[in-house]
Write a protein that holds these residues in place. Structure first.
Motif, PDB file in Angstrom:
ATOM      1  N   SER A  56       0.829  -1.213   0.000  1.00 22.61           N
ATOM      2  CA  SER A  56       0.000   0.000   0.000  1.00 22.61           C
ATOM      3  C   SER A  56       0.863   1.263   0.000  1.00 22.61           C
ATOM      4  O   SER A  56       0.465   2.293  -0.563  1.00 22.61           O
ATOM      5  CB  SER A  56      -0.940   0.015   1.203  1.00 22.61           C
ATOM      6  OG  SER A  56      -0.225   0.148   2.421  1.00 22.61           O
ATOM      7  N   PHE A  57       2.037   1.203   0.615  1.00 19.73           N
ATOM      8  CA  PHE A  57       2.950   2.356   0.616  1.00 19.73           C
ATOM      9  C   PHE A  57       3.290   2.745  -0.820  1.00 19.73           C
ATOM     10  O   PHE A  57       3.261   3.930  -1.188  1.00 19.73           O
ATOM     11  CB  PHE A  57       4.220   2.004   1.392  1.00 19.73           C
ATOM     12  CG  PHE A  57       5.259   3.094   1.428  1.00 19.73           C
ATOM     13  CD1 PHE A  57       5.298   4.000   2.470  1.00 19.73           C
ATOM     14  CD2 PHE A  57       6.213   3.206   0.420  1.00 19.73           C
ATOM     15  CE1 PHE A  57       6.257   5.002   2.514  1.00 19.73           C
ATOM     16  CE2 PHE A  57       7.175   4.199   0.442  1.00 19.73           C
ATOM     17  CZ  PHE A  57       7.206   5.103   1.500  1.00 19.73           C
ATOM     18  N   VAL A  60       0.020   4.036  -2.666  1.00 19.72           N
ATOM     19  CA  VAL A  60      -0.365   5.396  -2.273  1.00 19.72           C
ATOM     20  C   VAL A  60       0.497   6.428  -2.987  1.00 19.72           C
ATOM     21  O   VAL A  60       0.009   7.467  -3.461  1.00 19.72           O
ATOM     22  CB  VAL A  60      -0.260   5.574  -0.743  1.00 19.72           C
ATOM     23  CG1 VAL A  60      -0.411   7.044  -0.361  1.00 19.72           C
ATOM     24  CG2 VAL A  60      -1.339   4.752  -0.048  1.00 19.72           C
ATOM     25  N   THR A  64      -1.460   9.062  -5.269  1.00 19.68           N
ATOM     26  CA  THR A  64      -1.450  10.487  -4.936  1.00 19.68           C
ATOM     27  C   THR A  64      -0.748  11.296  -6.017  1.00 19.68           C
ATOM     28  O   THR A  64      -1.162  12.413  -6.344  1.00 19.68           O
ATOM     29  CB  THR A  64      -0.777  10.733  -3.570  1.00 19.68           C
ATOM     30  OG1 THR A  64       0.534  10.140  -3.554  1.00 19.68           O
ATOM     31  CG2 THR A  64      -1.605  10.133  -2.447  1.00 19.68           C
ATOM     32  N   ILE A  97      -6.906   0.145   1.741  1.00 20.34           N
ATOM     33  CA  ILE A  97      -5.895   0.892   2.489  1.00 20.34           C
ATOM     34  C   ILE A  97      -5.365   2.058   1.661  1.00 20.34           C
ATOM     35  O   ILE A  97      -5.170   3.170   2.171  1.00 20.34           O
ATOM     36  CB  ILE A  97      -4.749  -0.050   2.905  1.00 20.34           C
ATOM     37  CG1 ILE A  97      -5.283  -1.170   3.805  1.00 20.34           C
ATOM     38  CG2 ILE A  97      -3.641   0.721   3.615  1.00 20.34           C
ATOM     39  CD1 ILE A  97      -4.280  -2.276   4.076  1.00 20.34           C
ATOM     40  N   ASP A 100      -7.917   4.868   1.671  1.00 14.33           N
ATOM     41  CA  ASP A 100      -7.933   5.575   2.949  1.00 14.33           C
ATOM     42  C   ASP A 100      -6.756   6.540   3.060  1.00 14.33           C
ATOM     43  O   ASP A 100      -6.926   7.708   3.421  1.00 14.33           O
ATOM     44  CB  ASP A 100      -7.897   4.558   4.090  1.00 14.33           C
ATOM     45  CG  ASP A 100      -7.852   5.218   5.458  1.00 14.33           C
ATOM     46  OD1 ASP A 100      -8.769   6.006   5.765  1.00 14.33           O
ATOM     47  OD2 ASP A 100      -6.889   4.957   6.205  1.00 14.33           O
ATOM     48  N   LYS A 101      -5.573   6.072   2.718  1.00 13.30           N
ATOM     49  CA  LYS A 101      -4.383   6.905   2.860  1.00 13.30           C
ATOM     50  C   LYS A 101      -4.288   7.994   1.795  1.00 13.30           C
ATOM     51  O   LYS A 101      -3.606   8.999   2.000  1.00 13.30           O
ATOM     52  CB  LYS A 101      -3.135   6.024   2.830  1.00 13.30           C
ATOM     53  CG  LYS A 101      -3.025   5.105   4.047  1.00 13.30           C
ATOM     54  CD  LYS A 101      -1.762   4.265   4.000  1.00 13.30           C
ATOM     55  CE  LYS A 101      -1.638   3.381   5.245  1.00 13.30           C
ATOM     56  NZ  LYS A 101      -0.424   2.531   5.205  1.00 13.30           N
TER      57      LYS A 101
END
Length: 278
Positions: A56-57, A60, A64, A97, A100-101
């Motif tokens: 997920s890191f 994201v 983004t 996840i 959400d982030k």
């Protein structure tokens, strides 16, 4: 009424800063830069080393960046599909996840697991939501922390894989978009490429951990043969269906599996090496 196409309106990717070079691997396993480069074309791979950071890191970072470069608000996103074979957890979905982030609160999201073919499967799936008119903005993200499932004592696999993520934004267009896709799967090849333990058929145990059965297992020759034949076959099929020839293609963009596989594919469909993007 004009047909709605699913157009890729923005693209963004992310790779970690840490580099694992062929020279580094020479110190870890019985291999060499020449051996790796000749067979795969790979010189380096990126590795996610941040403590506690999972797939997920990476996702994201890609998502983004995609929102920023396209000037899109997180609230505009209707759906996010994450293609991954290395989810943060068995559940919840890594896509949840990521949403959400990334501040995506009004979309639904889910994971799709199809390994090397995953991003294409997810792209084709996301396109259906656009083409049907159900949604206006769909994000498809492919992300994997492959270093989490690689045995760095196994030279057959550790030279191939790294960590990273890529995301695309799909939006409706009356003029252009995804034209066609050809997808197949063949479960009979499971014995040649899999992870032996960790699923419901063989849950984790002290024995499976001691036997190193939670890493990628691959039998190179049959996997290579299957990929060479079938990657070329589907490219040829989709070109024939759309009356295209090699000279009509601007770019061949394969997943970077193996230089010999890529070369065999481009030669089969008549595309010169300078038109291959990896």
């Amino acid at each position: 009424m004009s047909q709605i196409h699913a157009a890729i309106s923005a693209v963004h990717g992310y790779v970690p800063e840490s580099v694992l070079s062929n020279a580094d691997l020479e110190k870890m396993v019985d291999t060499s830069d020449e051996w790796i480069t000749t067979r795969t074309g790979i010189k380096e791979r990126r590795i996610l080393k941040e403590a506690g950071a999972g797939t997920s890191f990476l996702g994201v970072k890609a998502v983004t960046g995609l929102l920023e470069t396209s000037g899109t608000s997180p609230d505009e996103i209707d759906l996010l599909i994450c293609s991954t074979v290395t989810p943060d957890f068995p559940f919840p979905a890594t896509a949840n996840i990521i949403c959400d982030k990334a501040g995506i609160k009004k979309a639904f999201s889910y994971d799709l697991n199809a390994a090397c073919s995953g991003f294409l499967y997810a792209l084709a799936t996301g396109a259906q939501f656009i083409q049907s008119g159900v949604y206006k903005k769909v994000i498809v993200v492919g992300a994997d922390k492959m270093s989490s499932i690689i045995n760095y004592e196994d030279r057959e696999t550790c030279v191939l894989f790294g960590d990273g993520a890529g995301a695309v934004l799909l939006e409706p267009s009356p003029k252009y978009g995804i034209m066609d896709f050809v997808m197949h799967s063949d479960g009979s090849g499971c014995k040649h490429l899999h992870i032996k333990a960790g699923g419901s058929a063989k849950p984790p145990s002290y024995d499976t951990i001691d036997a190193k059965e939670h890493f990628v297992y691959q039998e190179g020759p049959p996997v290579f043969k299957f990929a060479v034949v079938n990657m070329a076959n589907v490219c040829e099929e989709v070109m024939k269906r759309n009356n295209l020839k090699g000279e009509d293609i601007a770019w061949l963009v394969p997943h970077q599996a193996n230089k010999r596989i890529i070369d065999a594919t481009r030669e089969r469909i008549g595309i010169p090496e300078e038109k291959v993007m990896v």
